[in-house]
Scaffold this active site. Sequence first.
Site, PDB file in Angstrom:
ATOM      1  N   LYS A 183      79.821   5.146  74.513  1.00 32.39           N
ATOM      2  CA  LYS A 183      79.058   5.681  75.644  1.00 32.39           C
ATOM      3  C   LYS A 183      77.640   5.104  75.733  1.00 32.39           C
ATOM      4  O   LYS A 183      77.133   4.894  76.823  1.00 32.39           O
ATOM      5  CB  LYS A 183      78.979   7.208  75.549  1.00 32.39           C
ATOM      6  CG  LYS A 183      80.315   7.889  75.782  1.00 32.39           C
ATOM      7  CD  LYS A 183      80.155   9.395  75.757  1.00 32.39           C
ATOM      8  CE  LYS A 183      81.501  10.070  75.946  1.00 32.39           C
ATOM      9  NZ  LYS A 183      81.394  11.501  76.152  1.00 32.39           N
ATOM     10  N   ASP A 236      79.991  13.858  82.096  1.00 31.88           N
ATOM     11  CA  ASP A 236      80.034  14.951  81.102  1.00 31.88           C
ATOM     12  C   ASP A 236      79.004  15.995  81.517  1.00 31.88           C
ATOM     13  O   ASP A 236      79.240  17.199  81.424  1.00 31.88           O
ATOM     14  CB  ASP A 236      79.659  14.438  79.698  1.00 31.88           C
ATOM     15  CG  ASP A 236      80.708  13.523  79.103  1.00 31.88           C
ATOM     16  OD1 ASP A 236      81.896  13.705  79.418  1.00 31.88           O
ATOM     17  OD2 ASP A 236      80.337  12.613  78.333  1.00 31.88           O
TER      18      ASP A 236
END
Length: 283
Positions: free
Chosen positions: A65, A101
Site C-alpha cells: 500500500k 479503506d
Amino acid sequence: MYQVGIFGEKLSHSLSPVFQNVAFKYCQIPALYEVWEFSKDELYERVNLLRKPNSLGANVTIPYKELAYDMVDDLDETAKQIGAINTIVNNSGKLKGYNTDVSGFIRSLKEIASFDPTGKNVLILGAGGAARAAIFGLVNQKVNSITVANRTVDRAVKLINDFGVDQEIFSILSVYDEKISEISLKSDLIINATSVGMKHSSMEFESLLSPDQIPANCVVYDIVYNPLITPLLKSAQEAGAEIIQGLWMLIFQGVDSFELWTGKSAPVQNMYQKAMEHFKSLG
Ligand code: NAP
C-alpha cells in the site's frame, strides 16, 4: 474483457474476487477481477501494466500500500494525507491512487448504522494499520474525541503524532487500564481494530470489553471479520448496543473501489450476500 485485480502477497483467502465479480456481473460489465500475487521486485512493472486500455486498475493490499503510493501519477486528497493507497484507477493510461479503506469505513458507518461521526466520542482499541485508516476517516469527519487504547502504548503515541490536527481531541491509554470502563461507557462509537477475537488465533474467544463496559446506546464496530460475530460483538449484543460486522468494512472499501473503476453504483447487498455465503461455505 476488462481486467482488474488485487496486488499483494498471500492472497489465497482474499474475498475481493468473490464480491467484485458478483458486482461486475450484476452491472453487466464485461470485467474479470483476479488475484495477482507477486513479490516486491515485480511491483513497479505490475503497476505500469495497469496503463493498458483494457485495464480498469487494481486494489492494493499489504505489503504494497505504501510502495504503490509512490508509483502512480496522481493521488486523491485522502490518499495524500494517509500516505498509502489501496485502489488504483486507470484513466486512459494515467494512474490515480485512492484510499478506500478510509472512505469505505466511514461510508459503512453511515450506511449500515446511520451513524454520523461528527461531534461524537470514539473509543478505538488498537493502533495498527486498520486503526490508522479508521482514525483518519473519523478525524476528517470532525469527531469530538478519540481515545486510542492499545496494548503497546508507545505505538498509539506514535500513531496520533502523525495527525496534523488539534492533538487535544486524542487521549491514549493501555487497553488493560482499568479506566477503560469510564471511557467506554461514555462512548458513542467503540471500534475494535486489534486482532483480538480473530478465528484460529490464541485470542479467538477473547473480548477486550465485557457487556457491562458497553453502553446500550452506542455502536460497536469490530474490524475483525472472521468470525462474522466476534466475542466483542456478542458482548455488545448482550449490552443492547448496535453492532457492525467487520465484513462491512471489507465490502465498503470494495464498493468504493468498484464505483471509482466503473462510475456505476455498486450492488452493495449482493456483494455482502455473496461474501457471506462464501464465508459460510468455508465452515
Ligand atoms: P496490525 O497493524 O498488525 O495491528 C494489530 C493490532 O492488534 C495492534 O494494535 C496490536 O497491538 C493489537 N493486538 C494484537 N494482538 C493483541 C493482543 N493479544 N492483545 C491486545 N492487542 C493485540 O494489524 P491491522 O492491519 O491493523 O489489523 C488488525 C485487525 O483488523 C486484523 O484482525 C485484521 O484482519 C483486521 N482488518 C480488517 C479489515 C476489514 O476490512 N474488516 C481491514 C484491515 C484489517 P500492539 O500494537 O500492542 O501489538
